[in-house]
Design an enzyme around this catalytic site. Structure first.
Site, PDB file in Angstrom:
ATOM      1  N   PRO A   2       0.825  -1.222   0.000  1.00  0.00           N
ATOM      2  CA  PRO A   2       0.000   0.000   0.000  1.00  0.00           C
ATOM      3  C   PRO A   2       0.857   1.268   0.000  1.00  0.00           C
ATOM      4  O   PRO A   2       1.709   1.454   0.865  1.00  0.00           O
ATOM      5  CB  PRO A   2      -0.798  -0.123   1.307  1.00  0.00           C
ATOM      6  CG  PRO A   2      -0.742  -1.575   1.671  1.00  0.00           C
ATOM      7  CD  PRO A   2       0.598  -2.051   1.191  1.00  0.00           C
ATOM      8  N   GLU A   3       0.649   2.110  -0.998  1.00  0.00           N
ATOM      9  CA  GLU A   3       1.292   3.418  -1.054  1.00  0.00           C
ATOM     10  C   GLU A   3       0.203   4.442  -1.288  1.00  0.00           C
ATOM     11  O   GLU A   3      -0.994   4.134  -1.206  1.00  0.00           O
ATOM     12  CB  GLU A   3       2.389   3.423  -2.118  1.00  0.00           C
ATOM     13  CG  GLU A   3       3.426   2.330  -1.848  1.00  0.00           C
ATOM     14  CD  GLU A   3       4.724   2.477  -2.629  1.00  0.00           C
ATOM     15  OE1 GLU A   3       5.005   3.568  -3.159  1.00  0.00           O
ATOM     16  OE2 GLU A   3       5.478   1.482  -2.708  1.00  0.00           O
ATOM     17  N   LYS A  51      -0.585   8.356   2.949  1.00  0.00           N
ATOM     18  CA  LYS A  51      -0.891   6.950   3.196  1.00  0.00           C
ATOM     19  C   LYS A  51      -1.944   6.771   4.296  1.00  0.00           C
ATOM     20  O   LYS A  51      -2.193   5.657   4.741  1.00  0.00           O
ATOM     21  CB  LYS A  51       0.377   6.198   3.581  1.00  0.00           C
ATOM     22  CG  LYS A  51       1.466   6.225   2.516  1.00  0.00           C
ATOM     23  CD  LYS A  51       2.665   5.429   2.986  1.00  0.00           C
ATOM     24  CE  LYS A  51       3.813   5.522   2.002  1.00  0.00           C
ATOM     25  NZ  LYS A  51       4.987   4.732   2.431  1.00  0.00           N
ATOM     26  N   CYS A 224      17.378  -5.785 -17.223  1.00  0.00           N
ATOM     27  CA  CYS A 224      16.851  -4.422 -17.262  1.00  0.00           C
ATOM     28  C   CYS A 224      16.061  -4.239 -18.554  1.00  0.00           C
ATOM     29  O   CYS A 224      16.483  -4.675 -19.633  1.00  0.00           O
ATOM     30  CB  CYS A 224      18.006  -3.426 -17.199  1.00  0.00           C
ATOM     31  SG  CYS A 224      17.523  -1.699 -17.443  1.00  0.00           S
ATOM     32  N   CYS A 227      18.508  -1.868 -20.860  1.00  0.00           N
ATOM     33  CA  CYS A 227      19.840  -2.245 -21.345  1.00  0.00           C
ATOM     34  C   CYS A 227      20.141  -3.731 -21.257  1.00  0.00           C
ATOM     35  O   CYS A 227      21.147  -4.188 -21.814  1.00  0.00           O
ATOM     36  CB  CYS A 227      20.910  -1.462 -20.594  1.00  0.00           C
ATOM     37  SG  CYS A 227      21.127  -2.004 -18.874  1.00  0.00           S
ATOM     38  N   CYS A 244      19.469  -0.947 -11.532  1.00  0.00           N
ATOM     39  CA  CYS A 244      20.261  -1.388 -12.674  1.00  0.00           C
ATOM     40  C   CYS A 244      21.622  -0.705 -12.577  1.00  0.00           C
ATOM     41  O   CYS A 244      21.707   0.533 -12.587  1.00  0.00           O
ATOM     42  CB  CYS A 244      19.594  -1.026 -13.997  1.00  0.00           C
ATOM     43  SG  CYS A 244      20.646  -1.332 -15.446  1.00  0.00           S
ATOM     44  N   CYS A 247      22.205   1.534 -15.885  1.00  0.00           N
ATOM     45  CA  CYS A 247      21.354   2.694 -16.117  1.00  0.00           C
ATOM     46  C   CYS A 247      21.369   3.688 -14.960  1.00  0.00           C
ATOM     47  O   CYS A 247      21.017   4.860 -15.147  1.00  0.00           O
ATOM     48  CB  CYS A 247      19.903   2.255 -16.367  1.00  0.00           C
ATOM     49  SG  CYS A 247      19.680   1.305 -17.884  1.00  0.00           S
TER      50      CYS A 247
END
Length: 249
Positions: A2-3, A51, A224, A227, A244, A247
């Site tokens: 949950p966000e 939240k 990724c 890439c 990554c 990246c």
């Protein structure tokens, strides 16, 4: 997990089901509030703040925070042992499951419970300038720590934190000072949560096909999407990090 988008969606569902209706049952399974019975009171509104979620009933406000595992469910099925609150309005039943926080506040004072929060990414008080100011207030702070600080921006959790770090091309441990354009990060955070506020399945890549929703979160060892480098993972501490190494710098 949950966000802010999950809580916004939950508040929308609860509002559709309960707003304007009178409670016919109120069963609060938290010892401190167990004797409070809001039966007969009218549900005026349901709203989210970061939240946090508020169900305003008469002169009271039911305040909850989902934490890691919590949820609100609409349905007539019998609640399980994890239920912390059950409210009913006729044939409609709303059950709060595994809520990290549950309390009943004086409605006139409920905003004090969230007064410490920064601008709400999905709220009427959204203020990108204030969010940028909070983000860069400590230039040497790790980017992930700043993003997860609810006093900077309210609504970002670990999923969005990892995804935003990837989109910005920075490691979660990078200092905020390395951001070349903090306002772009704030803008992307708003765009991500806004796009997902009514979705059941969160998507940050723009590709809603199954298995294509996220850039790095939960994808340790997988290539990724940009890439092909295997996504790295760090489970040390209280938050899991994904990135990554090509990246993100």
């Amino acid at each position: 997990m949950p966000e802010g988008d999950t809580v916004f969606h939950t508040a929308t569902v609860l509002a559709d089901a309960l707003s304007g209706k009178t409670l016919t049952r109120c069963d609060i399974r938290v010892p401190r509030y167990a004797e409070i019975d809001l039966t007969g009171a009218r549900v005026d509104e349901v709203l989210s703040r970061g939240k946090h979620l508020f169900i305003r009933v008469g002169s009271a406000s039911i305040h909850s925070h989902l934490k890691m595992e919590g949820s609100w469910r609409i349905g007539r099925r019998l609640p399980d042992h994890r239920a912390r609150i059950i409210v009913e309005a006729g044939q409609i039943r709303a059950t709060g499951i595994d809520l990290g926080t549950l309390e009943v506040l004086d409605r006139r004072l409920d905003t004090a419970a969230v007064a410490h929060l920064g601008p709400d990414l999905l709220g009427d008080d959204w203020n990108p300038e204030a969010a940028v100011a909070g983000l860069i207030a400590d230039p040497q702070r790790p980017l992930a720590a700043a993003l997860l600080d609810q006093t900077v921006m309210a609504g970002i959790g670990n999923v969005y934190c990892n995804e935003l770090c990837f989109v910005m091309g920075r490691l979660p441990i990078s200092p905020v000072a390395e951001l070349t354009d903090p306002s772009r990060l704030v803008s992307r955070a708003r765009e991500m949560l806004w796009a997902n506020r009514l979705r059941r399945t969160r998507c940050t890549t723009g590709d809603t096909r199954p298995g294509r929703h996220l850039w790095v979160y939960g994808r340790a060892g997988l290539p990724c999407r940009r890439c092909g480098t295997a996504i790295s993972e760090d489970r040390a501490g209280d938050r899991i990090r994904f990135w990554c190494s090509t990246c993100q710098r």
